[in-house]
Motif scaffolding. Structure first.
Motif, PDB file in Angstrom:
ATOM      1  N   ILE A 229     -38.482  49.512   6.246  1.00 48.84           N
ATOM      2  CA  ILE A 229     -39.216  50.161   7.286  1.00 48.84           C
ATOM      3  C   ILE A 229     -38.180  51.463   7.329  1.00 48.84           C
ATOM      4  N   ASN A 230     -38.968  52.579   7.099  1.00 48.62           N
ATOM      5  CA  ASN A 230     -38.422  53.785   7.802  1.00 48.62           C
ATOM      6  C   ASN A 230     -38.633  54.014   9.261  1.00 48.62           C
ATOM      7  N   THR A 231     -37.199  54.449   9.618  1.00 51.17           N
ATOM      8  CA  THR A 231     -37.130  54.482  11.095  1.00 51.17           C
ATOM      9  C   THR A 231     -36.401  55.704  11.416  1.00 51.17           C
TER      10      THR A 231
ATOM     11  N   GLU B 147     -31.504  58.468  11.345  1.00 52.59           N
ATOM     12  CA  GLU B 147     -32.740  58.120  10.314  1.00 52.59           C
ATOM     13  C   GLU B 147     -32.339  56.948   9.546  1.00 52.59           C
TER      14      GLU B 147
ATOM     15  N   GLU C 116     -47.846  52.615  11.061  1.00 50.05           N
ATOM     16  CA  GLU C 116     -47.111  53.787  11.574  1.00 50.05           C
ATOM     17  C   GLU C 116     -47.301  53.733  13.101  1.00 50.05           C
TER      18      GLU C 116
ATOM     19  N   LYS D 297     -39.896  57.073  15.675  1.00 52.34           N
ATOM     20  CA  LYS D 297     -40.783  56.840  14.670  1.00 52.34           C
ATOM     21  C   LYS D 297     -40.640  55.938  13.583  1.00 52.34           C
ATOM     22  N   VAL D 298     -41.654  54.943  13.150  1.00 56.49           N
ATOM     23  CA  VAL D 298     -41.419  53.979  12.334  1.00 56.49           C
ATOM     24  C   VAL D 298     -42.690  54.006  11.565  1.00 56.49           C
ATOM     25  N   SER D 299     -42.449  53.490  10.004  1.00 52.21           N
ATOM     26  CA  SER D 299     -43.469  53.465   9.089  1.00 52.21           C
ATOM     27  C   SER D 299     -43.381  52.362   8.077  1.00 52.21           C
TER      28      SER D 299
ATOM     29  N   VAL E 110     -38.332  48.259  17.011  1.00 57.74           N
ATOM     30  CA  VAL E 110     -39.143  48.487  15.850  1.00 57.74           C
ATOM     31  C   VAL E 110     -40.382  47.490  15.424  1.00 57.74           C
TER      32      VAL E 110
END
Length: 174
Positions: free
Chosen positions: A45-47, A23, A85, A64-66, A123
């Motif tokens: 970016i949250n990965t 994460e 997302e 998952k990316v958002s 990503v």
């Protein structure tokens, strides 16, 4: 779980054997193509990546990316925020034969020359693919929704035209 720095590339075979779970926050400055596709990127970016071995002994990874991005509304030409997302599942392959034998639930991705896959590119690709084709505000939030969007008047339909095949039907009866 603690957020760690996302490595540029990773060996998916070793990562799957270890059951690696990552994460992280990926700096927005690394997303050159995403910047070109948007007005701006609002945050890092949250990965989340999870490497595993499935029942068929295939090395796979889920991700998952958002991130929130700013796009140009195509109705009113005003900036708008969009929560971008994506979720994906990849299975690394070496050649086209492996790709053809892959179950449909997995997306194939080719190893590079070092036997690794580039996580940063994945990503960025997934975020670009999740952008809307036509960016628009919700109709109630858009400035253009208050304007009349139809022009002219709709004419009443003319009297019903005769069917051109009626002549053939009459000839058949004779």
């Amino acid at each position: 779980m603690q957020k760690v720095k996302l490595p540029i590339s990773v060996d998916p075979v070793k990562a799957a054997q270890k059951g690696l779970h990552l994460e992280s926050l990926l700096p927005k400055s690394l997303m050159k193509r995403l910047v070109e596709s948007t007005i701006s990127i609002q945050s890092d970016i949250n990965t989340e990546f999870s490497f595993d071995i499935d029942r068929q002994k295939l090395r796979i990874f889920h991700g998952k990316v958002s991130v929130a991005v700013e796009l140009l509304c195509q109705r009113c030409n005003e900036p708008m925020l969009y929560q971008c997302e994506a979720e994906f599942t990849y299975c690394p392959v070496h050649n086209e034969e492996q790709e053809n034998n892959l179950p449909d639930v997995y997306e194939p991705i080719y190893y590079d020359q070092n036997g690794e896959v580039n996580l940063h590119d994945i990503v960025e690709d997934e975020l670009i693919l999740s952008l809307p084709q036509i960016a628009k505000h919700a109709i109630e939030d858009c400035n253009q929704s208050k304007l009349v969007v139809s022009f002219g008047e709709i004419e009443e339909e003319e009297t019903q035209r005769p069917n051109p095949f009626d002549a053939l039907a009459q000839l058949k009866r004779k």
